[in-house]
Design an enzyme around this catalytic site. Sequence first.
Site, mmCIF file in Angstrom:
data_model
loop_
_atom_site.group_PDB
_atom_site.id
_atom_site.type_symbol
_atom_site.label_atom_id
_atom_site.label_comp_id
_atom_site.label_asym_id
_atom_site.label_seq_id
_atom_site.Cartn_x
_atom_site.Cartn_y
_atom_site.Cartn_z
ATOM 1 N N GLU A 57 -33.069 -82.634 -27.110
ATOM 2 C CA GLU A 57 -34.253 -82.105 -27.787
ATOM 3 C C GLU A 57 -34.121 -82.224 -29.302
ATOM 4 O O GLU A 57 -33.052 -82.558 -29.827
ATOM 5 C CB GLU A 57 -34.458 -80.642 -27.408
ATOM 6 C CG GLU A 57 -33.308 -79.736 -27.845
ATOM 7 C CD GLU A 57 -33.716 -78.289 -27.981
ATOM 8 O OE1 GLU A 57 -34.441 -77.993 -28.961
ATOM 9 O OE2 GLU A 57 -33.301 -77.466 -27.140
ATOM 10 N N LYS A 121 -43.102 -77.451 -34.526
ATOM 11 C CA LYS A 121 -42.360 -77.156 -33.310
ATOM 12 C C LYS A 121 -43.295 -77.405 -32.135
ATOM 13 O O LYS A 121 -44.356 -76.771 -32.036
ATOM 14 C CB LYS A 121 -41.892 -75.702 -33.356
ATOM 15 C CG LYS A 121 -40.946 -75.285 -32.262
ATOM 16 C CD LYS A 121 -40.509 -73.846 -32.540
ATOM 17 C CE LYS A 121 -39.497 -73.366 -31.508
ATOM 18 N NZ LYS A 121 -39.050 -71.980 -31.800
ATOM 19 N N ASP A 173 -44.419 -61.664 -23.016
ATOM 20 C CA ASP A 173 -43.839 -62.727 -23.840
ATOM 21 C C ASP A 173 -42.780 -63.463 -23.020
ATOM 22 O O ASP A 173 -41.634 -63.019 -22.906
ATOM 23 C CB ASP A 173 -43.226 -62.117 -25.106
ATOM 24 C CG ASP A 173 -42.889 -63.170 -26.150
ATOM 25 O OD1 ASP A 173 -42.953 -64.372 -25.814
ATOM 26 O OD2 ASP A 173 -42.554 -62.795 -27.287
ATOM 27 N N SER A 175 -41.196 -67.389 -22.206
ATOM 28 C CA SER A 175 -41.114 -68.760 -22.721
ATOM 29 C C SER A 175 -41.738 -69.761 -21.757
ATOM 30 O O SER A 175 -41.583 -69.654 -20.538
ATOM 31 C CB SER A 175 -39.655 -69.128 -22.968
ATOM 32 O OG SER A 175 -39.519 -70.502 -23.275
ATOM 33 N N ALA A 176 -42.402 -70.756 -22.329
ATOM 34 C CA ALA A 176 -42.965 -71.845 -21.526
ATOM 35 C C ALA A 176 -41.870 -72.690 -20.884
ATOM 36 O O ALA A 176 -42.135 -73.456 -19.945
ATOM 37 C CB ALA A 176 -43.852 -72.731 -22.402
ATOM 38 N N ASP A 177 -40.625 -72.551 -21.365
ATOM 39 C CA ASP A 177 -39.521 -73.319 -20.795
ATOM 40 C C ASP A 177 -39.398 -73.089 -19.295
ATOM 41 O O ASP A 177 -39.107 -74.013 -18.528
ATOM 42 C CB ASP A 177 -38.193 -72.924 -21.459
ATOM 43 C CG ASP A 177 -38.132 -73.287 -22.928
ATOM 44 O OD1 ASP A 177 -39.063 -73.947 -23.416
ATOM 45 O OD2 ASP A 177 -37.144 -72.910 -23.587
ATOM 46 N N LYS A 194 -30.896 -67.876 -24.035
ATOM 47 C CA LYS A 194 -30.533 -67.288 -25.328
ATOM 48 C C LYS A 194 -30.179 -65.809 -25.155
ATOM 49 O O LYS A 194 -30.869 -65.055 -24.461
ATOM 50 C CB LYS A 194 -31.681 -67.462 -26.326
ATOM 51 C CG LYS A 194 -31.982 -68.911 -26.662
ATOM 52 C CD LYS A 194 -33.094 -69.011 -27.683
ATOM 53 C CE LYS A 194 -33.352 -70.466 -28.080
ATOM 54 N NZ LYS A 194 -33.994 -71.232 -27.011
#
Length: 781
Positions: A57, A121, A173, A175-177, A194
């Site tokens: 990435e 980003k 909230d 993450s789209a990951d 993380k």
Amino acid sequence: MALFSARHHLRRNFVRNLSSFSQLLSSSQPLPNNLPLDVHPEVQEALENNKPVVALETTLVTHGFPYPVNFELASDMEKIVRSTGAIPATIGMIGGRVKIGLESSELARLADVKNNPSVVKLSRRDIGPAAALKADGGTTCSTTLIFAALAGIKVFATGGLGGVHRGGENSMDVSADLVELSRNPVGLVSAGVKSILDIGRTLEYLETLGVPVVAYSKTNDFPAFFSPKSGHKLPWNVDNPVSAAQILYAQEQFGMQNGTLLAVPIPQEYEEEGLKIQKAVEQAVEESETNGIAKRGKEVTPWLLKRVSELTQGRSERSNVALLKNTALVGGQIAVEYKKLAGQDDQPAPSTRSSTTVAFTPQPTIEPEIPKPSPKLVVIGSSAVDITARSAEGITPELAGQSTVPGSVSMSVGGVARNIAEAAHRASNDRDSVMLLSPVADDMFGNYLSHETKKLGMREDGLLVQKDERSRTASCNMILDGGGHLVTGIADMDIIKNFTTQRATACLEQHNPSIVALDGNMSAGTLSGIVRYCKKRHLGGGLPFFHPQSHHHTSEPTSIMKSTSILQSLAENLDDGAPPVTYITPNLLELSHIFKSARETYDLFSREIWWKTIDEFSIGTGYRNDLEHLSRIKTPDNASSSMAFLIQDGVAQMALNLLPFFKHVIIKCGSLGAIVVMRAPASSEWSKQASNVLERCIVSHGTKESVILAHLPALPADVVNVTGAGDTFVGALLARLVERPDSFSSLEHLKDTVNFAQQAAVLTLASELAVSPRVSELLHT
């Protein structure tokens, strides 16, 4: 035919993963021929020929680390992937075009956020707008998954996966990951999620999405980024690349369209540090909840990571770099094993959508000309190609006779000025502040030097190409015996000797740097002309810094002779009493030769200005007594040796006698450390400093200036190769002088500056290279 094969391969994977582009494309319409996506030729060739590829990435480049750490880390990860036998495919967006595989210049463009502040980003939602508006962007984990799956890349290595944020059960909230991992068939190799996130809820959500999570270790502990254990257990674990590849292959066999998370713990040597960093993470999270940052969406993660770095004084960044390099290594190993399993099945499958066509003809990226800022440091002198030929063991010169013998031949970049510039580049926070000014020819060696300079991320605009057919890029061919000892060598340095003052000063006129560093390879006339120019421009121009020709064979007569090439400049530029050269960095042998030549060949010590300056120093019995006491002190690294060489070898006397010509004499004493003998104006802090023999510092106050002699002990070193250590010392010293002009303004600053340079030299002593890449690490210690 090859291009058609690559298009077919990508078209097939585009169709397979069409659901991932449901908002961008309609399955009822043909895919567009002008899709803004380019596949790097190396990646394209690997995909065509069933070679392993690892996706990387670029958000870590654009938003994860400061420049130049980001560029170096991304480059190192690519090298690590290559070391496993796989091909790296770093994915990013340049000028609105998605790049599956980046050129070094494109990677540098994304990394240099100071000069490219509009870089964005990129998540899934940003792909269309960024492409339409011709933006530069770093792909997040989610976007990299999309494009890796599109290209048919089965392994993606990164640091930490996004997840459910703390309090995500209320804020939503997430993450789209996680969603992208559930719908793109890629093996994601990461150090878990993380540590600032809610790990338990993230694992629960991945289970809901049907994503296999496998610990890549001997236990089934899920790692917590900085720590190998998060307290959460997984149902599956493997501890080798073959088993991991078998999982990805089984997923493919069953036609599963979801990805797999392979969670790799941080390397063991960082485990203890990780536990301390985790405490800082918890503190940062608490602070974010107190100050309201926790409610600011996408601002939360960057703030938390920065705060953790602050709390750990940069230790979290070093651990982060280590785990990223580790996942690149593991990712490459898994990709290699996967291709062994899938090789026989990787033939183009017939498409059920015969009307679908995709053109993947790469479009040239139009690179806007971004002028580089003027450098603060210009290093003028030699850059050369070093060719080393070493005979096989057991072959003596007598056996070789006049015939060829088996052995090895290697080529690398070198040259005193080039080495200094690289060291200064690596030791500088602002890499564009350093320029190497050196002539090269329009030939193969010149092209090689330019390519390697660019590859290191250094400025190339100071490499002055000479077009005439008679010019040859400087080169040095060393012949070694089987034991590595020098047999003979040929140095072709004519292009450096013929370098003119006019060409050098034209560049200085344009850039007006703070410091101009000169090596001893240029002719005495050119050196004198540059010194004269700098002296005339002293209010806005460069401060001359002379580095004698440095060579690891310190007794070589040619090298010693070059150390005195600056003396003609002194003889011609002593008109007003100010020292023509501000800094000189000889070793002990060069110091002795410069002193002898100044006295006997150039008769500089009979000049009226020399007598006048020495008288103004007012060196008395106090200075001599202090020097006597200092000479009796034992050196820290060797209790059996002392500082007696200061008097017995005349080192202090020689340096003092050269002060009318050089404001700072910085003597490299090898295992004895470094000696600094310098002048300081009466208005400086030194005027308040008394001699302190225990601190290895002697101060004598004259009528106009103070004279200082300070000893900086050597640092412990593991010696692998002495070549380049002196140049690295000088380069790091220059970098510090540029960034901190007050580096010699007090004893504390002096120690800090010289020790920084010694640390850089120690790293190069432990390296096979002329300048150790690890010098950059000093910026974060």
